[in-house]
Design an enzyme around this catalytic site. Sequence first.
Site, PDB file in Angstrom:
ATOM      1  N   GLU A 289     -18.799 -18.990 -13.190  1.00 25.04           N
ATOM      2  CA  GLU A 289     -17.436 -18.457 -13.089  1.00 25.04           C
ATOM      3  C   GLU A 289     -17.089 -17.961 -11.690  1.00 25.04           C
ATOM      4  OE1 GLU A 289     -17.279 -16.449 -17.520  1.00 25.04           O
ATOM      5  OE2 GLU A 289     -18.018 -15.277 -15.845  1.00 25.04           O
TER       6      GLU A 289
ATOM      7  N   ARG B  35     -13.730 -15.476  -6.347  1.00 30.54           N
ATOM      8  CA  ARG B  35     -13.514 -15.290  -4.910  1.00 30.54           C
ATOM      9  C   ARG B  35     -13.765 -16.569  -4.113  1.00 30.54           C
ATOM     10  NH1 ARG B  35     -14.429 -10.217  -2.648  1.00 30.54           N
ATOM     11  NH2 ARG B  35     -15.773  -9.745  -4.412  1.00 30.54           N
TER      12      ARG B  35
ATOM     13  N   CYS C  67       2.760   5.854   2.426  1.00 28.33           N
ATOM     14  CA  CYS C  67       2.695   7.257   2.804  1.00 28.33           C
ATOM     15  C   CYS C  67       1.327   7.817   2.437  1.00 28.33           C
ATOM     16  CB  CYS C  67       3.814   8.016   2.101  1.00 28.33           C
ATOM     17  SG  CYS C  67       4.035   9.627   2.805  1.00 28.33           S
TER      18      CYS C  67
END
Length: 430
Positions: free
Chosen positions: A289, A292, A360
Amino acid sequence: MISGHLGIKENTLTIGGADTVELAKEYGTPLYVFDENKIRECCRAYVNSVEKYYGGNGRIHYASKAMCIKEMCRIVAEENLGIDVVSGGELYTAYAAGFPMDKVCFHGNNKTPDEIAMALEFGVGRFVVDNEYELETLSRMAREKGVTAHVLFRIKPGIDAHTHDFVKTGQIDSKFGVALETGEALDIIKKALKTDNINYCGIHCHIASQVFEVKPFCEAAEVMMDFIKVIKDETGADTKELNLGGGFGVAYGDADTPVAYDKYMEAVSDVIHKKCEEHNIALPFILMEPGRSIVAAAGITLYTVGGIKEIPDIRTYVSIDGGMADNPRYILYQSEYTFCVANKAAEPKSEVVTIAGKCCESGDLLGEGVKLQKAQIGDTLAVLTTGAYNYSMASHYNRIPNPAVVMVRDGKSRVVVKRETFEDVIKNDI
Ligand code: LLP
């Protein structure tokens, strides 16, 4: 680090033959850009390895968590891969893309009854069952529906490959799966064999992500094959499928040295063949599997450079119009990336800077101590190898809309996910 599908033309970075500065102009920034041919090339390397080293007796499942959009599902389906989904949302995406449901493997350590119901409705090929509660729920729901669920069990193989010096440990302390050493794994399989509407198919493990060696996978394969023998001896049951998970590493920086993708299958195949002979058992159907390694290198992210803040003797902040909302991997894992001023790609990287996002939050950076060409306001900044776990982990922090996703093939580009608008961001607010 400029590899095959990336190039430089007249000082400008190109991807899949397309000019990145033009892409940024046409579609706006931040922008995720993928080279389709590169994705397909990675798929083929794995698929061919099953043919070459395992007689075709297996299948590669793309771990969609890396980048789950309909177009990715379509591409991997065309390349004859199955798909791994881990949530209702990923399953729904594959379904909506017309992905063949029999080639879907449904993972997750806490599948909800609603998700299980949807998976049974869609007829997913395999459930990777994590625990006893799930087994009971799945059996009850399958019985109510009058269907059989085909299952593998998630095993903790006791191989920890999270570091470079992987270690073999008792890994009872994991939220995923059932342990071998306590007998929990054998017990759940014994139970499954006696459970209605459950068809026991095999076992699964996933040792880690971003691994650069073949050895831990071989060790995992050994442990799993020995367990298959135990299952046979203790219950008489055949284990027809062995899923060894994903985790194959990619290069984010020059120091990373990934293994050629077919090496994993070559090495693991050898172990499995030997173990089958030793234990006198039939070769299992093998599954892997990768997530990436299918999609990371194919993707880059383009930003526009805004303010540049030079703090004498401390550092220079190069601010971009994105950040942790579209790529949370630096703030989460201090992940390394390679950066390039796309409109100055051939120039030397003479500066050392910090790339600052626009959220922020002081930690909203994409990299520190980054080597970069001299950047100026309005430049296009490219971050390489962002194809995996960037879009899929994006958030709306500070109510920032998600960027568009563009696919490039042979120099031609198309939008595969539209840029979100502010209206999209507030659409569920009452
Ligand atoms: N199969 C299972 C059961 C998994 O849990 C994973 C990843 C894969 C396959 C695919 O692994 P890959 O080939 O992509 O390494 N968000 C982190 C990565 C988390 C991976 C979780 N599981 C990151 O951004 O690095």
